[in-house]
Design a protein around this motif. Sequence first.
Motif, PDB file in Angstrom:
ATOM      1  N   GLY A  65      -0.575  -4.503   9.279  1.00 30.29           N
ATOM      2  CA  GLY A  65       0.298  -3.838   8.236  1.00 30.29           C
ATOM      3  C   GLY A  65       1.424  -3.607   8.914  1.00 30.29           C
ATOM      4  O   GLY A  65       1.651  -2.769   9.806  1.00 30.29           O
ATOM      5  N   GLU A  66       3.130  -3.714   8.106  1.00 23.03           N
ATOM      6  CA  GLU A  66       4.239  -3.061   8.538  1.00 23.03           C
ATOM      7  C   GLU A  66       5.310  -1.810   7.253  1.00 23.03           C
ATOM      8  O   GLU A  66       4.836  -2.378   6.485  1.00 23.03           O
ATOM      9  N   LEU A  67       5.331  -1.027   8.420  1.00 24.10           N
ATOM     10  CA  LEU A  67       5.634  -0.213   8.128  1.00 24.10           C
ATOM     11  C   LEU A  67       7.225  -0.247   6.910  1.00 24.10           C
ATOM     12  O   LEU A  67       8.154  -0.390   7.353  1.00 24.10           O
ATOM     13  N   LYS A  68       6.909   0.028   5.511  1.00 23.82           N
ATOM     14  CA  LYS A  68       8.158  -0.501   5.184  1.00 23.82           C
ATOM     15  C   LYS A  68       9.049   0.467   4.944  1.00 23.82           C
ATOM     16  O   LYS A  68      10.733   1.164   5.234  1.00 23.82           O
ATOM     17  N   GLU A  69       8.874   2.296   3.557  1.00 19.73           N
ATOM     18  CA  GLU A  69       9.020   3.154   4.154  1.00 19.73           C
ATOM     19  C   GLU A  69       8.498   4.093   4.486  1.00 19.73           C
ATOM     20  O   GLU A  69       7.371   4.131   4.426  1.00 19.73           O
ATOM     21  N   MET A  70       9.376   4.765   4.681  1.00 18.67           N
ATOM     22  CA  MET A  70       8.540   7.110   4.806  1.00 18.67           C
ATOM     23  C   MET A  70       9.772   7.585   4.161  1.00 18.67           C
ATOM     24  O   MET A  70      10.546   7.723   4.808  1.00 18.67           O
ATOM     25  N   ALA A  87       0.753  -0.741   0.517  1.00 18.21           N
ATOM     26  CA  ALA A  87      -0.076   0.117  -0.277  1.00 18.21           C
ATOM     27  C   ALA A  87       1.050   1.403   0.369  1.00 18.21           C
ATOM     28  O   ALA A  87       1.664   1.156   1.076  1.00 18.21           O
ATOM     29  N   TYR A  88       0.854   2.255  -1.463  1.00 14.70           N
ATOM     30  CA  TYR A  88       1.180   2.591  -1.518  1.00 14.70           C
ATOM     31  C   TYR A  88       0.713   4.151  -0.528  1.00 14.70           C
ATOM     32  O   TYR A  88      -0.738   4.772  -1.105  1.00 14.70           O
ATOM     33  N   VAL A  89       0.750   5.022   0.331  1.00 15.69           N
ATOM     34  CA  VAL A  89       0.034   6.151   1.259  1.00 15.69           C
ATOM     35  C   VAL A  89       0.953   7.230   1.044  1.00 15.69           C
ATOM     36  O   VAL A  89       1.771   7.780   1.664  1.00 15.69           O
ATOM     37  N   ASP A  90      -0.087   8.230   0.413  1.00 13.62           N
ATOM     38  CA  ASP A  90       0.744  10.180   0.361  1.00 13.62           C
ATOM     39  C   ASP A  90      -0.658  10.762   1.656  1.00 13.62           C
ATOM     40  O   ASP A  90      -1.834  10.451   0.665  1.00 13.62           O
ATOM     41  N   VAL A  91       0.293  11.033   2.768  1.00 13.85           N
ATOM     42  CA  VAL A  91      -1.043  11.943   3.449  1.00 13.85           C
ATOM     43  C   VAL A  91      -0.565  12.992   3.805  1.00 13.85           C
ATOM     44  O   VAL A  91       1.050  13.344   3.537  1.00 13.85           O
ATOM     45  N   GLU A 133       1.502  15.576   6.532  1.00  9.93           N
ATOM     46  CA  GLU A 133       2.206  15.116   7.590  1.00  9.93           C
ATOM     47  C   GLU A 133       1.355  15.431   9.040  1.00  9.93           C
ATOM     48  O   GLU A 133       1.826  14.314   9.749  1.00  9.93           O
ATOM     49  N   GLU A 134       0.571  15.496   9.703  1.00 11.26           N
ATOM     50  CA  GLU A 134      -0.443  15.556  10.216  1.00 11.26           C
ATOM     51  C   GLU A 134      -0.730  14.525  10.394  1.00 11.26           C
ATOM     52  O   GLU A 134      -1.646  13.926  11.376  1.00 11.26           O
ATOM     53  N   PHE A 135      -1.327  13.632   9.690  1.00 11.25           N
ATOM     54  CA  PHE A 135      -2.542  12.844  10.052  1.00 11.25           C
ATOM     55  C   PHE A 135      -1.389  11.766   9.330  1.00 11.25           C
ATOM     56  O   PHE A 135      -2.187  10.726   9.467  1.00 11.25           O
ATOM     57  N   SER A 136      -0.090  10.800   9.677  1.00  9.27           N
ATOM     58  CA  SER A 136       0.320  10.384   9.271  1.00  9.27           C
ATOM     59  C   SER A 136       0.643   9.000  10.115  1.00  9.27           C
ATOM     60  O   SER A 136       0.802   8.286  10.326  1.00  9.27           O
ATOM     61  N   GLY A 137       0.407  10.026  11.229  1.00 12.73           N
ATOM     62  CA  GLY A 137       0.378   9.347  13.066  1.00 12.73           C
ATOM     63  C   GLY A 137      -0.251   8.143  13.109  1.00 12.73           C
ATOM     64  O   GLY A 137      -0.888   6.939  12.832  1.00 12.73           O
ATOM     65  N   THR A 138      -2.124   8.914  12.344  1.00 12.41           N
ATOM     66  CA  THR A 138      -2.979   7.879  12.351  1.00 12.41           C
ATOM     67  C   THR A 138      -3.359   6.533  11.553  1.00 12.41           C
ATOM     68  O   THR A 138      -3.550   6.101  12.151  1.00 12.41           O
ATOM     69  N   VAL A 139      -2.961   6.935  10.418  1.00  3.60           N
ATOM     70  CA  VAL A 139      -2.635   6.165   9.269  1.00  3.60           C
ATOM     71  C   VAL A 139      -1.725   5.372   9.433  1.00  3.60           C
ATOM     72  O   VAL A 139      -2.201   3.279   9.659  1.00  3.60           O
ATOM     73  N   ILE A 140      -0.749   5.395  10.097  1.00  2.00           N
ATOM     74  CA  ILE A 140       0.241   4.703  10.247  1.00  2.00           C
ATOM     75  C   ILE A 140      -0.262   3.211  12.152  1.00  2.00           C
ATOM     76  O   ILE A 140       0.064   2.331  11.754  1.00  2.00           O
ATOM     77  N   GLU A 141      -1.029   4.361  12.687  1.00  3.87           N
ATOM     78  CA  GLU A 141      -1.655   3.350  14.021  1.00  3.87           C
ATOM     79  C   GLU A 141      -2.150   2.504  13.752  1.00  3.87           C
ATOM     80  O   GLU A 141      -2.858   1.087  13.374  1.00  3.87           O
ATOM     81  N   LYS A 142      -3.780   2.215  12.445  1.00  7.17           N
ATOM     82  CA  LYS A 142      -4.679   2.338  11.798  1.00  7.17           C
ATOM     83  C   LYS A 142      -3.723   0.996  11.467  1.00  7.17           C
ATOM     84  O   LYS A 142      -4.783  -0.124  11.493  1.00  7.17           O
ATOM     85  N   LEU A 143      -3.775   1.442   9.791  1.00  6.20           N
ATOM     86  CA  LEU A 143      -2.759  -0.076   9.346  1.00  6.20           C
ATOM     87  C   LEU A 143      -1.918  -0.517  10.326  1.00  6.20           C
ATOM     88  O   LEU A 143      -2.152  -2.181  10.141  1.00  6.20           O
ATOM     89  N   SER A 144      -1.624  -0.811  11.471  1.00  2.88           N
ATOM     90  CA  SER A 144      -0.044  -1.501  12.068  1.00  2.88           C
ATOM     91  C   SER A 144      -1.373  -2.167  12.736  1.00  2.88           C
ATOM     92  O   SER A 144      -1.263  -3.403  12.748  1.00  2.88           O
ATOM     93  N   SER A 175       5.631  14.472  -3.463  1.00  3.01           N
ATOM     94  CA  SER A 175       5.718  15.714  -3.873  1.00  3.01           C
ATOM     95  C   SER A 175       4.314  16.767  -3.436  1.00  3.01           C
ATOM     96  O   SER A 175       3.518  15.680  -2.717  1.00  3.01           O
ATOM     97  N   GLY A 176       4.173  18.036  -2.779  1.00  5.27           N
ATOM     98  CA  GLY A 176       3.271  18.603  -3.026  1.00  5.27           C
ATOM     99  C   GLY A 176       2.960  18.782  -1.335  1.00  5.27           C
ATOM    100  O   GLY A 176       1.620  18.533  -0.590  1.00  5.27           O
ATOM    101  N   GLY A 177       4.592  18.108  -0.826  1.00  8.49           N
ATOM    102  CA  GLY A 177       4.771  18.354   0.955  1.00  8.49           C
ATOM    103  C   GLY A 177       3.781  17.380   1.825  1.00  8.49           C
ATOM    104  O   GLY A 177       3.916  17.624   2.915  1.00  8.49           O
ATOM    105  N   TYR A 178       3.599  16.382   0.856  1.00  4.83           N
ATOM    106  CA  TYR A 178       2.574  15.065   1.663  1.00  4.83           C
ATOM    107  C   TYR A 178       3.747  14.317   1.996  1.00  4.83           C
ATOM    108  O   TYR A 178       5.213  13.892   1.019  1.00  4.83           O
ATOM    109  N   THR A 179       3.670  14.076   2.637  1.00  6.56           N
ATOM    110  CA  THR A 179       4.488  11.908   3.245  1.00  6.56           C
ATOM    111  C   THR A 179       3.758  11.172   2.442  1.00  6.56           C
ATOM    112  O   THR A 179       2.854  11.078   2.903  1.00  6.56           O
ATOM    113  N   ARG A 180       5.251  10.047   2.445  1.00  2.05           N
ATOM    114  CA  ARG A 180       5.174   8.974   1.714  1.00  2.05           C
ATOM    115  C   ARG A 180       4.730   7.740   2.522  1.00  2.05           C
ATOM    116  O   ARG A 180       6.699   8.135   3.200  1.00  2.05           O
ATOM    117  N   LEU A 181       4.020   6.750   2.719  1.00  2.64           N
ATOM    118  CA  LEU A 181       4.439   5.538   3.728  1.00  2.64           C
ATOM    119  C   LEU A 181       4.124   4.466   2.730  1.00  2.64           C
ATOM    120  O   LEU A 181       3.096   4.359   2.000  1.00  2.64           O
TER     121      LEU A 181
END
Length: 609
Positions: A430-435, A409-413, A415-426, A439-445
């Motif tokens: 889900g296992e976070l492989k890369e962070m 799963a490639y997630v672009d969010v 930054e302020e929402f990345s914590g919630t997404v990581i928590e929910k997918l864990s 583009s556009g000031g987003y964080t890619r997980l």
Amino acid sequence: MIQKREDIRNVAIIAHVDHGKTTLVDELLKQSGVFRANQEVAERVMDSNDIERERGITILSKNTAVEYKGTKINIIDTPGHADFGGEVERVLKMVNGVILVVDAFEGPMPQTKFVLRKAMELKLPVIVCVNKIDRPEARPQEVIDEVLELLMDLDATDEQLDCPFVFASAKAGVASLDPEKEGTDMAPLFDTIIDYIPAPEGDPEAGTQVLISTIDYNEYVGRIGVGKVDNGTISVNQEVVIVNHHDPDLCKKVKISKLYEFDGLNKVEVKTASIGSIVAISGISDIHIGDTLCSPENPVAIPFQKISEPTIAMQFIVNDSPLAGQEGKFVTSRHLRDRLFRELNTDVSLRVEETESTDAFKVSGRGELHLSVLIENMRREGYEFAVSKAEVLYKQDENGKKLEPMELAYVDVPEEFSGTVIEKLSMRKGELKEMGHASGGYTRLIFSIPSRGLIGYRGDFMTDTKGNGIMNTIFDDYGPYKGDIAYRAQGSLIAFETGESVTYGLFNAQERGLLFIGPGEKVYSGMVIGQTGKSEDIEVNVCKKKQLTNTRSSSADEALRLVPPKILSLEQALDFIDTDELLEVTPKNLRIRKKILDPTLRKRASFKK
């Protein structure tokens, strides 16, 4: 003797969802003079199916052809969603090159990588078309670098790395070879296709060989096989033999009754076709994808990769609720069976199996979107049935260990929402492989997650990211079973008796949770009418009227205020239902219900668990 056929080019257009493939094909059709000058043309004319038009996605690959400077260009528009990846893999066998469309702002996306890898494996040359160049936030130079990096990741050859770049705005109908200069029309793209995509080659003197890559279906003529003439010629009334690379015993004589080539959006009847032509053949009742039509003297099957297996399954069940048969035209198990088996004519990634019960069928597909499109098509045709929660298909390895399908799963969010997404997918294994930064000031997980962990997550994801997140998933491989996942934390609000919902009953019920229905709707005992705030199910009586008293008061009844109900779409309802629930689908309504409607029997069943 191998010859090239210079007056034909065969190309496929591949891209991630929503990067503008279909709009680009529209413009190529318009500018090659397929339509009359005053003809009204619908937007995205290639998306012929209603659902494709409404959702703005391509589901089935489409063939079309245009003439440019005396050369016929056969163009195939392919789907961008991972669920329909099976379509793309097959289509690439018909072409000699691909046009990769990339959004000038988003750059290459996961799906781009998936389709591009297939093209690289077949050693196809690539033209990169950077589209939406007129977007205010376009960044063509950086996108070029990203595409080249992607090509290097996929072990491209030197010729493939040396690919031409065309900068276009499909909406405005212009293309140019320089990102700084705006073009005037699509000619630079047409010229690049003719110069860079090789002409098809084959031996015109050899025996006939046509590989069927897609199947079309028409109620009047039945199945229509579409494929490219690899060698020899094919003519009407010719006797040919069907053989198949994966089925060595197959060898069947048939006669070609009708032959068509593509011209613009139409099929035109032809008497014969030679190497390099893409043809449609009707009149062969049991023609399948992967079959090769050969001349009887020398039947040789063309190799063909197997179609990827389904990863997810649902039960389609005859509707047996108290309201069954009131809204649909087709309600019996025979209707349901015929319709599901008819779908297999055109959809090769689908599987339909009969179960022990004559009223239930197990339908397997590539993902939730794949199956929800089928459900939506059926309800529009007047079918009424029920479906169960989607479940993934497991496999066993040689040691008898349970394996399950895993996805990336490639997630672009933001930054302020990345914590919630990581928590929910864990929580969903889900296992976070890369962070990193997108583009556009987003964080890619990037997560590796079991397919079942994604079932029912999209709605939560949109809520958690306030609609700003982008999530793309792609099937990775089968991996070891990750353990149990709780799908839903909240219970259901269940109607207690059969009747019609009343404001007074709903007013009392809304204190218990979120309602899915308003007043004046038919309900029955065991139907789910809302979601509770707690984890267990609660039964409520929404048909309860207020008892009359002898106090006269004209305004007491009017003071009840109802919170507007949450009306679920088909996807949301499929996401919401739990394993002990069904979704009743009719042409007019979607109702969620418990599998066991009787409250006493339901309690017994839950104790047994």
